[in-house]
Design an enzyme around this catalytic site. Sequence first.
Site, PDB file in Angstrom:
ATOM      1  N   ASP A 119       0.862  -1.189   0.000  1.00 59.38           N
ATOM      2  CA  ASP A 119       0.000   0.000   0.000  1.00 59.38           C
ATOM      3  C   ASP A 119       0.902   1.244   0.000  1.00 59.38           C
ATOM      4  O   ASP A 119       1.444   1.606  -1.039  1.00 59.38           O
ATOM      5  CB  ASP A 119      -0.904  -0.099   1.235  1.00 59.38           C
ATOM      6  CG  ASP A 119      -1.991   0.953   1.293  1.00 59.38           C
ATOM      7  OD1 ASP A 119      -2.467   1.371   0.245  1.00 59.38           O
ATOM      8  OD2 ASP A 119      -2.371   1.358   2.417  1.00 59.38           O
ATOM      9  N   ASP A 150      -7.849  -8.110   6.388  1.00 60.62           N
ATOM     10  CA  ASP A 150      -8.899  -7.890   7.377  1.00 60.62           C
ATOM     11  C   ASP A 150      -9.357  -6.445   7.424  1.00 60.62           C
ATOM     12  O   ASP A 150      -8.675  -5.534   6.968  1.00 60.62           O
ATOM     13  CB  ASP A 150      -8.363  -8.236   8.774  1.00 60.62           C
ATOM     14  CG  ASP A 150      -7.342  -7.205   9.285  1.00 60.62           C
ATOM     15  OD1 ASP A 150      -6.376  -6.938   8.549  1.00 60.62           O
ATOM     16  OD2 ASP A 150      -7.539  -6.651  10.383  1.00 60.62           O
TER      17      ASP A 150
HETATM   18  P1  IMP Z   1       1.636  -0.117   4.006  1.00 61.09           P
HETATM   19  O1  IMP Z   1       2.660  -0.031   5.082  1.00 61.09           O
HETATM   20  O2  IMP Z   1       0.832   1.130   3.886  1.00 61.09           O
HETATM   21  O3  IMP Z   1       2.168  -0.580   2.669  1.00 61.09           O
HETATM   22  O4  IMP Z   1       0.535  -1.134   4.512  1.00 61.09           O
HETATM   23  C1  IMP Z   1       0.651  -2.462   4.429  1.00 61.09           C
HETATM   24  C2  IMP Z   1      -0.302  -3.116   5.392  1.00 61.09           C
HETATM   25  O5  IMP Z   1      -1.498  -2.348   5.601  1.00 61.09           O
HETATM   26  C3  IMP Z   1      -0.754  -4.424   4.804  1.00 61.09           C
HETATM   27  O6  IMP Z   1       0.103  -5.465   5.199  1.00 61.09           O
HETATM   28  C4  IMP Z   1      -2.157  -4.567   5.336  1.00 61.09           C
HETATM   29  O7  IMP Z   1      -2.124  -5.204   6.588  1.00 61.09           O
HETATM   30  C5  IMP Z   1      -2.658  -3.162   5.549  1.00 61.09           C
HETATM   31  N1  IMP Z   1      -3.522  -2.720   4.427  1.00 61.09           N
HETATM   32  C6  IMP Z   1      -3.229  -1.801   3.486  1.00 61.09           C
HETATM   33  N2  IMP Z   1      -4.258  -1.655   2.623  1.00 61.09           N
HETATM   34  C7  IMP Z   1      -5.216  -2.519   3.039  1.00 61.09           C
HETATM   35  C8  IMP Z   1      -6.530  -2.842   2.535  1.00 61.09           C
HETATM   36  O8  IMP Z   1      -7.050  -2.333   1.527  1.00 61.09           O
HETATM   37  N3  IMP Z   1      -7.210  -3.787   3.247  1.00 61.09           N
HETATM   38  C9  IMP Z   1      -6.706  -4.404   4.350  1.00 61.09           C
HETATM   39  N4  IMP Z   1      -5.484  -4.139   4.836  1.00 61.09           N
HETATM   40  C10 IMP Z   1      -4.752  -3.194   4.188  1.00 61.09           C
END
Ligand code: IMP
Length: 177
Positions: A102, A158
């Site tokens: 993300d 989740d």
């Molecule tokens: P990042 O650090 O923003 O890349 O987030 C990664 C983590 O955020 C993932 O491992 C997920 O646990 C959570 N996450 C990000 N987007 C989503 C989504 O659309 N649905 C559920 N969990 C998400």
Amino acid sequence: MNNIEKVLIDEAALNNKVLELAEIINCDYKDKRLIMIGILKGSIAFMADLLRHITIDDVEIDFLKVSSYGSSTKSSGVVRIVQDLEIDIAGAHVLIVEDILDTGRTLSYIKQFLESRKPASIKICTILNKPSRREIEIEADYVGFDIPDEFVVGYGLDFDQKYRNLPYVGVLKTGGK
Ligand code: IMP
Ligand code: MG
């Protein structure tokens, strides 16, 4: 499931993609010592499906449990290692298996954390990718699906610890949150 507004990726599409990714990984890591590291808890469905299609002899699995401080739908980027690996990854080829890339904050932290243990290589495999949300410059080496900026659940992902059991990736109804 009442709280799902729409199915974004159905079970058949997930199965086909997992097989496709496994075939590439099987080629890339042929004759290498591969350690697949699943990031808990989100990666469990993808990890289990992917692993069943891996044909490399010298493959091991391990898990890293992390928690990210912040609200449930937005990652703060401050990551805490809740449960460390059991296997020593020094000199081995590491493939991080993740549910979604993300903002990139979580994976960038994890990659640096693992790099300090001197593996032979580190690559990232994620079933979902939201390129429009990236805040840190990081890309996965193997990507299942690029998806739009919508909050998705199912296939391990989740909302508030629920919906991980759905066999598809879906978008929650706004009221369902
Ligand atoms: P990042 O650090 O923003 O890349 O987030 C990664 C983590 O955020 C993932 O491992 C997920 O646990 C959570 N996450 C990000 N987007 C989503 C989504 O659309 N649905 C559920 N969990 C998400
Ligand atoms: Mg996660």
